[in-house]
Enzyme design. Structure first.
Site, PDB file in Angstrom:
ATOM      1  N   ALA A   1       0.866  -1.179   0.000  1.00  0.00           N
ATOM      2  CA  ALA A   1       0.000   0.000   0.000  1.00  0.00           C
ATOM      3  C   ALA A   1       0.902   1.227   0.000  1.00  0.00           C
ATOM      4  O   ALA A   1       2.076   1.143   0.361  1.00  0.00           O
ATOM      5  CB  ALA A   1      -0.870  -0.016   1.254  1.00  0.00           C
TER       6      ALA A   1
ATOM      7  N   GLY B   1       0.591  -5.139   0.677  1.00  0.00           N
ATOM      8  CA  GLY B   1      -0.554  -5.066  -0.228  1.00  0.00           C
ATOM      9  C   GLY B   1      -0.237  -5.625  -1.608  1.00  0.00           C
ATOM     10  O   GLY B   1      -1.132  -6.121  -2.294  1.00  0.00           O
TER      11      GLY B   1
ATOM     12  N   GLU C   1      -0.662  -9.221  -1.319  1.00  0.00           N
ATOM     13  CA  GLU C   1      -2.101  -9.472  -1.105  1.00  0.00           C
ATOM     14  C   GLU C   1      -2.868  -9.386  -2.424  1.00  0.00           C
ATOM     15  O   GLU C   1      -3.775 -10.177  -2.682  1.00  0.00           O
ATOM     16  CB  GLU C   1      -2.645  -8.482  -0.073  1.00  0.00           C
ATOM     17  CG  GLU C   1      -2.072  -8.754   1.315  1.00  0.00           C
ATOM     18  CD  GLU C   1      -2.481  -7.717   2.351  1.00  0.00           C
ATOM     19  OE1 GLU C   1      -2.181  -6.526   2.149  1.00  0.00           O
ATOM     20  OE2 GLU C   1      -3.115  -8.103   3.351  1.00  0.00           O
TER      21      GLU C   1
ATOM     22  N   GLU D   1       4.279  -5.857   6.973  1.00  0.00           N
ATOM     23  CA  GLU D   1       3.513  -4.813   7.664  1.00  0.00           C
ATOM     24  C   GLU D   1       3.888  -4.674   9.132  1.00  0.00           C
ATOM     25  O   GLU D   1       3.787  -3.603   9.729  1.00  0.00           O
ATOM     26  CB  GLU D   1       2.003  -5.105   7.558  1.00  0.00           C
ATOM     27  CG  GLU D   1       1.402  -4.803   6.188  1.00  0.00           C
ATOM     28  CD  GLU D   1       1.513  -5.948   5.205  1.00  0.00           C
ATOM     29  OE1 GLU D   1       2.327  -6.877   5.432  1.00  0.00           O
ATOM     30  OE2 GLU D   1       0.797  -5.918   4.190  1.00  0.00           O
TER      31      GLU D   1
HETATM   32  C1  3H9 Z   1       0.574  -2.401   3.391  1.00  0.00           C
HETATM   33  O1  3H9 Z   1       0.778  -2.871   2.315  1.00  0.00           O
HETATM   34  C2  3H9 Z   1      -0.751  -2.487   4.088  1.00  0.00           C
HETATM   35  C3  3H9 Z   1      -1.690  -3.494   3.461  1.00  0.00           C
HETATM   36  O2  3H9 Z   1      -1.499  -4.770   4.034  1.00  0.00           O
HETATM   37  C4  3H9 Z   1      -3.129  -3.142   3.720  1.00  0.00           C
HETATM   38  C5  3H9 Z   1      -3.616  -1.868   3.173  1.00  0.00           C
HETATM   39  C6  3H9 Z   1      -5.092  -1.693   3.353  1.00  0.00           C
HETATM   40  N1  3H9 Z   1       4.698   3.433   0.114  1.00  0.00           N
HETATM   41  O3  3H9 Z   1      13.344   1.499   0.590  1.00  0.00           O
HETATM   42  P1  3H9 Z   1      13.813   2.281  -0.568  1.00  0.00           P
HETATM   43  C7  3H9 Z   1       9.533   4.778  -1.036  1.00  0.00           C
HETATM   44  S1  3H9 Z   1       1.757  -1.544   4.219  1.00  0.00           S
HETATM   45  C8  3H9 Z   1       5.217   4.643  -0.174  1.00  0.00           C
HETATM   46  O4  3H9 Z   1      14.864   3.295  -0.360  1.00  0.00           O
HETATM   47  P2  3H9 Z   1      14.946  -0.072  -1.762  1.00  0.00           P
HETATM   48  C9  3H9 Z   1      10.595   5.061  -0.005  1.00  0.00           C
HETATM   49  O5  3H9 Z   1      10.121   5.939   0.985  1.00  0.00           O
HETATM   50  C10 3H9 Z   1       3.157  -1.572   3.115  1.00  0.00           C
HETATM   51  N2  3H9 Z   1       6.515   4.854  -0.432  1.00  0.00           N
HETATM   52  O6  3H9 Z   1      14.241   1.349  -1.789  1.00  0.00           O
HETATM   53  C11 3H9 Z   1      11.679   5.672  -0.868  1.00  0.00           C
HETATM   54  O7  3H9 Z   1      11.329   7.027  -1.112  1.00  0.00           O
HETATM   55  P3  3H9 Z   1      12.457   8.131  -1.291  1.00  0.00           P
HETATM   56  C12 3H9 Z   1       3.861  -2.881   3.118  1.00  0.00           C
HETATM   57  C13 3H9 Z   1       7.315   3.789  -0.417  1.00  0.00           C
HETATM   58  O8  3H9 Z   1      15.199  -0.409  -3.176  1.00  0.00           O
HETATM   59  C14 3H9 Z   1      11.554   4.916  -2.189  1.00  0.00           C
HETATM   60  O9  3H9 Z   1      10.243   4.349  -2.180  1.00  0.00           O
HETATM   61  N3  3H9 Z   1       5.048  -2.800   2.319  1.00  0.00           N
HETATM   62  C15 3H9 Z   1       6.841   2.517  -0.123  1.00  0.00           C
HETATM   63  O10 3H9 Z   1      16.066  -0.083  -0.787  1.00  0.00           O
HETATM   64  C16 3H9 Z   1      12.576   3.807  -2.332  1.00  0.00           C
HETATM   65  O11 3H9 Z   1      12.512   2.969  -1.177  1.00  0.00           O
HETATM   66  C17 3H9 Z   1       6.233  -2.469   2.853  1.00  0.00           C
HETATM   67  O12 3H9 Z   1       6.358  -2.270   4.035  1.00  0.00           O
HETATM   68  C18 3H9 Z   1       5.465   2.350   0.143  1.00  0.00           C
HETATM   69  N4  3H9 Z   1       4.930   1.134   0.422  1.00  0.00           N
HETATM   70  O13 3H9 Z   1      13.858  -1.072  -1.180  1.00  0.00           O
HETATM   71  C19 3H9 Z   1       7.393  -2.380   1.894  1.00  0.00           C
HETATM   72  N5  3H9 Z   1       7.876   1.640  -0.159  1.00  0.00           N
HETATM   73  O14 3H9 Z   1      13.248   7.707  -2.484  1.00  0.00           O
HETATM   74  C20 3H9 Z   1       8.151  -1.108   2.126  1.00  0.00           C
HETATM   75  C21 3H9 Z   1       8.959   2.370  -0.473  1.00  0.00           C
HETATM   76  O15 3H9 Z   1      11.693   9.382  -1.434  1.00  0.00           O
HETATM   77  N6  3H9 Z   1       9.210  -0.904   1.198  1.00  0.00           N
HETATM   78  N7  3H9 Z   1       8.632   3.667  -0.627  1.00  0.00           N
HETATM   79  O16 3H9 Z   1      13.248   8.061  -0.009  1.00  0.00           O
HETATM   80  C22 3H9 Z   1      10.390  -1.563   1.230  1.00  0.00           C
HETATM   81  O17 3H9 Z   1      10.587  -2.468   2.011  1.00  0.00           O
HETATM   82  C23 3H9 Z   1      11.464  -1.126   0.290  1.00  0.00           C
HETATM   83  O18 3H9 Z   1      11.145   0.170  -0.146  1.00  0.00           O
HETATM   84  C24 3H9 Z   1      11.668  -2.017  -0.955  1.00  0.00           C
HETATM   85  C25 3H9 Z   1      12.704  -1.341  -1.891  1.00  0.00           C
HETATM   86  C26 3H9 Z   1      12.212  -3.385  -0.510  1.00  0.00           C
HETATM   87  C27 3H9 Z   1      10.396  -2.195  -1.733  1.00  0.00           C
END
Ligand code: 3H9
Length: 693
Positions: free
Chosen positions: A66, A105, A108, A128
């Site tokens: 999400a 998400g 999901e 999450e």
């Molecule tokens: C969810 O899904 C809830 C659902 O179950 C239910 C909903 C109803 N959103 O980490 P990076 C940005 S909760 C917005 O440096 P990497 C991050 O801030 C979500 N922004 O890259 C950064 O911005 P900036 C569950 C996001 O290559 C840029 O993307 N999912 C999101 O080292 C690059 O990120 C997670 O918890 C997001 N979801 O790693 C996954 N994700 O460049 C969270 C990232 O401005 N994300 N950004 O600083 C990660 O674990 C890592 O970002 C990922 C890439 C592994 C994907």
């Protein structure tokens, strides 16, 4: 290619519709992405030419979850549930094609497709829990229906990313396709589904994997008990367990309702707010305002480490774990053997825990070369000094390194608080000198304080950041001052903790309060673990402080079986009557009468002076932003992430309250305590640290 909206395209290729999301950086499920998927599915379903649908992403990854930035805003339709219903309810088969990471998400959504294919390098997970949440779009109900409740418990409460091959074994994905051939592979899979008339599989209807656990509450009780220490204080893992229990014991729709309710409760609560703040704070630290993104870096292919003690050994392991060869220097063969022996034992411990194979150990040990000659560091691109905390000794090492290290090499010190500017005076190339303060155990702790001295070059800083990425660490750029950010704030706490002993609190009272707050241990248990004799010297000891007195009695901490606490043979601590008597004697000598300190006073006296010190650190420009200080404390000192770090915590208490309490305690805070003008100004203006821009 037909654009559905700015972030979604739909093309039809021989009866297969390919729906592509292109929303950098990570294809998060923003409003535009949700709208795009919903409209595209509707169009594909309504198009008589289309027989099957492939859902995939452009860019570096499949949907990573999400959009976390939307969580603080009012929800806007279509919801993620609407999108999932469109996919799952499609009368034409939908195949998710995964590369990069399918997270939260994102996974999901993939679980609402009828089938999933992935490239071998892909990973899936429900992380999450790290945001203080449970998966809230059906993940807690669908995952156990595929992988079974035991595996789902492990995956959801750890937030671990699982590689594609393991996902295939678990049934989480249905086929692997060639790296770089995802689109073609997914289309081929869709054709196979059609040709073989494979059913439109809806995971919600599959109960075989959850039924065997129905009516077996002990399965969950055992899991809770086994992980109690790890989950202590966090709400999300417990809520995740409840959701999976619901998946096992209730019909799908009812389980989903439980999940939604618990997700919403967490989303509105303080823990998730703090953990989401830390998520973004950990991404901010990489952005150093005056460091241009194209700053040149030194390619680091070989690293030298001076000193094979606890820190040197741990740092060597960090590099070996990342595949970088290291040369470790010690003063004698015996010291080298001892140091590398501990490294090997640490690795073997990981083998016993099932985290490494014996081959991994050999591969990593082969990357660590030992020598007793500094000369061997001549071809290293980076040398890290990790000798005793003694300025003279460090300067001597740097002067010798200056003669040996090749031009362009970076010369780092692992000091935990000495003046890096002064260390840099020992060399003819001060621009090459930087502090890399690793935390113990260095192969485990994620934090590195990157200490930028007055003359440190931008290249050295940029290289340090790049290195941190390679090592999987979190770097925080800080300036030079005694103790840098973390230890300087720790000293502020330590002063108060020791002062409170002379007012009537006992070490275990103070430690208990901080432990209950969520820290892994209090200051006295921590001192016992580190050794009370760090920086203590029998010749110069005056017996003037409680610590001096304990050391003079041979009570040096855990290693001698006694320090502030008494320890049994398993190193289990118990309050020590000897320490208690010593404290009482000291009080009598100072003419102090013991009084009862409340838990609230203990907590405030420990934390508020730290927060004040944090504010001073900001005033002096030692830290770039309040959130950097929070990242230091969460990653280096075990500050509970669900409280967001000391500066975030101060904001949540209210800065006016912090200032008022500090004023009240002022007579007890000691002559060196000075209220930070920044803290005072923010409090008076009703502002927060987070408002500082
Ligand atoms: C969810 O899904 C809830 C659902 O179950 C239910 C909903 C109803 N959103 O980490 P990076 C940005 S909760 C917005 O440096 P990497 C991050 O801030 C979500 N922004 O890259 C950064 O911005 P900036 C569950 C996001 O290559 C840029 O993307 N999912 C999101 O080292 C690059 O990120 C997670 O918890 C997001 N979801 O790693 C996954 N994700 O460049 C969270 C990232 O401005 N994300 N950004 O600083 C990660 O674990 C890592 O970002 C990922 C890439 C592994 C994907």
């Amino acid at each position: 290619m037909a654009a559905i909206n700015a972030v979604t395209d739909l093309t039809v290729e021989d009866g297969i519709a390919v729906l592509t999301i292109d929303s950098p950086p990570v294809n998060a499920l923003s409003l535009a992405v949700r709208e795009g998927i919903q409209s595209a599915v509707k169009q594909a379903v309504g198009n008589p030419e289309v027989q099957g649908i492939v859902l995939m992403c452009a860019g570096r990854t499949f949907i990573a979850g999400a959009d976390i930035t939307e969580f603080d805003k009012p929800p806007q339709p279509p919801s993620l549930y609407d999108v999932e219903d469109a996919l799952e309810g499609s009368p034409k088969p939908v195949i998710a094609a995964i590369h990069g990471t399918a997270l939260g998400g994102g996974l999901e959504v993939a679980l609402c497709c009828h089938y999933r294919v992935a490239v071998p390098s892909a990973r899936c997970g429900l992380p999450e829990v790290h945001l203080g949440l449970v998966p809230g779009a059906g993940g807690t109900q669908r995952l156990p229906r595929i992988v079974g409740p035991e595996k789902a418990l492990e995956m959801i409460t750890s937030g671990r990313h699982v590689d594609a091959r393991t996902c295939l074994q678990l049934g989480l994905i249905d086929d692997l396709v060639g790296e770089g051939a995802l689109r073609a592979g997914a289309i081929a899979f869709a054709r196979k589904v059609l040709a073989e008339k494979m059913p439109l599989r809806k995971i919600r209807d599959v109960d075989d994997n959850v039924l065997p656990a129905r009516g077996r509450p002990e399965l969950f009780a055992e899991f809770r008990e086994a992980n109690a220490r790890k989950f202590r204080g966090f709400l999300a893992p417990e809520y995740a367990i409840r959701c999976i229990e619901a998946a096992v014991n209730l019909p799908f729709e009812e389980g989903l309702a439980v999940e939604r309710e618990l997700f919403e409760e967490l989303l509105q609560g303080p823990q998730s707010a703090a953990q989401r703040y830390i998520f973004f704070a950990e991404r901010q630290v990489w952005k150093v305002p005056d460091l241009a993104p194209d700053t040149p870096t030194v390619p680091v292919t070989r690293v030298g480490i001076v000193g094979a003690g606890t820190m040197g050994g741990g740092i060597a392991m960090s590099f070996a774990n990342a595949g970088t060869p290291v040369t470790v220097v010690e003063t004698s063969e015996a010291a080298l053997e001892r140091g590398l022996g501990i490294v090997r034992r640490n690795y073997e411990f990981s083998v016993r825990r099932g985290r490494l194979s014996l081959e991994d150990v050999e591969r990593r040990m082969a990357l660590i070369q030992g020598t007793s000659s500094l000369q061997q560091l001549a071809d290293c691109d980076l040398v890290i000094e990790a000798v005793f905390e003694d300025m003279q000794l460090k300067k001597e090492v740097f002067a010798r390194l200056d003669d040996i290290a090749k031009q362009g090499a970076i010369l780092a010190t692992n000091t935990s608080g000495l003046n890096v500017d002064e260390i840099a005076t020992a060399v003819r190339r001060p621009e090459a000198v930087i502090g890399l303060h690793f935390f113990s155990p260095a192969h485990v702790m994620r934090l590195i304080e990157v200490v930028r001295a007055r003359r440190t070059s931008n290249t050295a800083v940029a290289t340090a950041l790049q290195l941190a990425k390679t090592l999987g660490k979190v770097p925080v750029v800080v300036g030079v001052c005694p103790g840098f950010v973390g230890n300087r704030m720790l000293f502020a706490r330590q002063r108060q903790a020791e002062a409170m002993l002379l007012e009537g609190a006992l070490p275990w009272d103070i430690d208990r309060v901080l432990y209950e707050f969520g820290l892994p241990m209090g200051p006295f248990a921590m001192a016992d673990l580190a050794g009370l004799d760090i920086g203590w010297n029998r010749q110069t000891s005056t017996g003037a402080t409680l610590r001096d007195a304990l050391c003079e009695m041979g009570r040096l901490g855990q290693k001698t079986g006694a320090g502030w606490y008494d320890y049994d043979e398993n190193r289990t601590p118990s309050p020590s009557p000897v320490t208690e008597q010593l404290v009482r004697d000291f009080m009598a000598r100072h003419g102090a009468t013991p009084r009862q300190l409340t838990d609230a006073e203990i907590l405030e006296r420990c934390l508020y002076p730290m927060i004040n010190e944090g504010a001073r650190i900001l005033e002096e420009g030692i830290a770039l932003r309040p959130s950097d200080i929070d990242v230091v404390w969460v990653n280096g000192y075990g500050w509970p992430a669900y409280r967001g770090g000391p500066m975030f915590y101060a904001d949540s208490v209210g800065l006016a309250t912090v200032v008022a309490r500090l004023a009240q305690y002022a007579p007890k805070l000691g002559p060196e305590f000075k209220l930070s003008p920044l803290l005072e100004r923010l409090a008076a203006a009703g502002q927060r640290f987070q408002d500082l821009k």
